[in-house]
Design a protein around this motif. Structure first.
Motif, mmCIF file in Angstrom:
data_model
loop_
_atom_site.group_PDB
_atom_site.id
_atom_site.type_symbol
_atom_site.label_atom_id
_atom_site.label_comp_id
_atom_site.label_asym_id
_atom_site.label_seq_id
_atom_site.Cartn_x
_atom_site.Cartn_y
_atom_site.Cartn_z
ATOM 1 N N ALA A 90 13.735 6.279 3.689
ATOM 2 C CA ALA A 90 14.727 4.909 3.839
ATOM 3 C C ALA A 90 15.492 4.998 5.003
ATOM 4 O O ALA A 90 15.948 4.021 5.774
ATOM 5 C CB ALA A 90 15.615 4.979 2.532
ATOM 6 N N ALA A 107 10.068 3.365 0.774
ATOM 7 C CA ALA A 107 11.802 3.587 1.082
ATOM 8 C C ALA A 107 12.604 3.418 -0.087
ATOM 9 O O ALA A 107 13.737 3.822 -0.087
ATOM 10 C CB ALA A 107 12.142 2.527 2.224
ATOM 11 N N GLN A 108 12.196 2.746 -1.231
ATOM 12 C CA GLN A 108 12.826 2.977 -2.497
ATOM 13 C C GLN A 108 12.705 4.151 -3.429
ATOM 14 O O GLN A 108 13.479 4.299 -4.211
ATOM 15 C CB GLN A 108 11.804 1.713 -3.453
ATOM 16 C CG GLN A 108 12.052 0.400 -2.593
ATOM 17 C CD GLN A 108 11.216 -0.628 -3.482
ATOM 18 O OE1 GLN A 108 10.652 -0.314 -4.342
ATOM 19 N NE2 GLN A 108 11.149 -1.696 -2.811
ATOM 20 N N TRP A 152 20.016 3.515 1.323
ATOM 21 C CA TRP A 152 19.717 4.326 0.079
ATOM 22 C C TRP A 152 20.821 4.066 -0.792
ATOM 23 O O TRP A 152 21.778 4.594 -0.664
ATOM 24 C CB TRP A 152 19.280 5.777 0.651
ATOM 25 C CG TRP A 152 19.300 6.670 -0.699
ATOM 26 C CD1 TRP A 152 20.050 7.608 -1.192
ATOM 27 C CD2 TRP A 152 17.952 6.828 -1.279
ATOM 28 N NE1 TRP A 152 19.255 8.093 -2.373
ATOM 29 C CE2 TRP A 152 17.969 7.725 -2.184
ATOM 30 C CE3 TRP A 152 16.748 6.246 -1.132
ATOM 31 C CZ2 TRP A 152 17.020 8.102 -3.226
ATOM 32 C CZ3 TRP A 152 15.613 6.589 -1.746
ATOM 33 C CH2 TRP A 152 15.768 7.345 -3.157
ATOM 34 N N VAL A 187 16.541 1.250 -4.114
ATOM 35 C CA VAL A 187 17.031 0.482 -2.845
ATOM 36 C C VAL A 187 16.458 -0.939 -2.944
ATOM 37 O O VAL A 187 15.769 -1.300 -3.529
ATOM 38 C CB VAL A 187 16.417 1.036 -1.312
ATOM 39 C CG1 VAL A 187 16.663 2.428 -1.375
ATOM 40 C CG2 VAL A 187 14.804 0.775 -1.200
ATOM 41 N N CYS A 238 7.469 1.243 4.737
ATOM 42 C CA CYS A 238 8.814 0.350 4.568
ATOM 43 C C CYS A 238 8.776 -0.977 3.659
ATOM 44 O O CYS A 238 9.705 -0.991 3.175
ATOM 45 C CB CYS A 238 9.583 -0.040 5.828
ATOM 46 S SG CYS A 238 9.574 1.360 6.789
#
Length: 436
Positions: A394, A387-388, A401, A429, A381
């Protein structure tokens, strides 16, 4: 581009400066039931090279691929770990890169055994790999799968497995290697589609005699009920899943010879037949994937030989297959605007830049996905920035998101065909808060 001996581009073998940047090998804490692992267990400072080993290896490499084989780990006096690959000539895929990066990243490897069919393509690959395996040579050898006490024909006659016969065969070959290959030490089994990007150590502790006594075992989050139903039948209910949050299916594993032999003898005594026959006889014909050698050994060792196991987590990703390259957008999607046909070396370079310890480029994968236990989620993360790029992650990381208008088709095509993968990456993100 394949690697071959040539008088171009001198590369010092195998000690280099450590890789800068990235998260490296994250032996993270967070397991209450198992011993915690010291931080940065694979980021060892490289000792000075022995005077007698100052030789140079000439490698022909394409410019984008060169960094993949730089920053190799320093040679060590004790090479205690053998490696076993099981592969068929029609499925060689990224195995060349798997072996080369493993020898570069893991200084503890003594010899690599490639178990395969008798094929010209396999012999050519093994010869090429051995030629660039180090100054001493003879570190990559071929093992004929016909020397094993069973074949794919035996598997097909004993169990109606259809397209899965080869899959079951390769698992049995991995587990029988300790009985078949002469002079084999405790051995690391590696799936042939795994490429290594960070320094790697598999020996967690040595005994008073100086021999490896405990190994590192990496974790994933697979939860395949059929695996454990079959393990229950195979072992007479004597092996249970030790921790429901952890899976041993991380595409590599050390088989300690005495532990493996204890497991196989238990099964043979339970069923009064050879181990491989017992495995096939206890499969569920209705199960699509009915057996996992990794789950079997991992849970048996945790339950009956916990002193040989040190649990940790190396950061890794699954997919894409070697024919695809990331363009931009949600990498958990199979959309054509996300993945394009591209250069495998560029995709590997992008993954190394992101900081993964390793990636499994599975031939069936048309997207990227992650098998991450909850307690090891944090670096994905934050530092890795997964997560990007991945909507599923995400959600798991509890960050918003942020969608974006896709690039025009001609732009996507141009990017997938020639531009740097790193330049094509889009941040989707907001960075997670610093206190996460």
């Amino acid at each position: 581009a394949s690697l071959c001996l040539a008088m171009v581009g001198t590369v010092v073998w195998p000690w280099q400066d450590p890789v800068e940047g990235g998260l490296g090998s994250r032996a993270l804490r967070g397991l209450s039931r198992f011993p915690s692992v010291p931080a940065a267990t694979t980021s060892l400072a490289a000792p000075p090279p022995p005077p007698v080993a100052r030789r140079r290896l000439e490698l022909q490499v394409s410019a984008p691929a060169l960094p993949l084989l730089q920053h190799c780990e320093a040679p060590v006096a004790a090479r205690d770990l053998d490696v076993v690959y099981v592969v068929h000539s029609k499925d060689l895929g990224p195995m060349e890169w798997s072996v080369r990066t493993l020898l570069c990243r893991c200084a503890q490897v003594r010899r690599v055994h490639v178990v395969s069919d008798d094929s010209a393509s396999v012999h050519a690959l093994v010869k090429s790999l051995d030629a660039t395996s180090g100054p001493e040579g003879a570190r990559v050898v071929w093992v004929n799968e016909r020397t094993f006490p069973f074949s794919v024909k035996d598997v097909m006659e004993r169990y109606t497995c259809h397209a899965k016969c080869g899959w079951y065969l390769q698992q049995l070959l991995k587990m029988y290697a300790g009985r078949v290959i002469p002079d084999l030490k405790d051995y690391l089994v590696v799936d042939a589609d795994v490429v290594w990007f960070r320094p790697l150590t598999m020996i967690a502790e040595r005994g008073e005699d100086g021999q490896p006594a405990r190994y590192f075992y990496d974790t994933a989050a697979q939860r395949v009920a059929q695996y454990f139903a079959q393990i229950n039948r195979l072992t007479g209910g004597q092996v249970q899943r030790v921790d429901r949050a952890l899976s041993g299916v991380s595409h590599h594993m050390v088989f300690k010879l005495d532990v493996l032999e204890d497991l196989m003898r238990h099964v043979e005594k339970q069923h009064d037949m050879a181990f491989w026959k017992a495995v096939l006889d206890t499969l569920d014909p209705k199960a699509g994937s009915g057996f996992s050698e990794y789950e079997l050994y991992f849970n048996f060792a945790l339950q009956y030989h916990p002193e040989t196991v040190q649990v940790r987590h190396l950061t890794f990703a699954n997919g894409p297959n070697p024919k695809l390259m990331y363009i931009h957008g949600d990498e958990s999607s199979m959309g054509g605007r996300v993945w394009g046909r591209g250069n495998f070396e560029k995709q590997m370079m992008l993954d190394m830049k992101h900081g993964f310890d390793f990636v499994g480029y599975h031939s069936y994968a048309k997207r990227r996905y992650y098998d991450v236990p909850k307690q090891f989620l944090e670096p994905y993360c934050t530092v890795l920035g997964v997560a990007q790029r991945n909507k599923d992650m995400a959600n798991r990381c509890n960050v918003p998101w942020v969608t974006e208008e896709p690039s025009p088709p001609n732009e996507a095509k141009r990017t997938s065909g020639g531009e740097s993968a790193a330049a094509a990456t889009t941040v989707l993100v907001r960075p997670p808060p610093s206190d996460r």
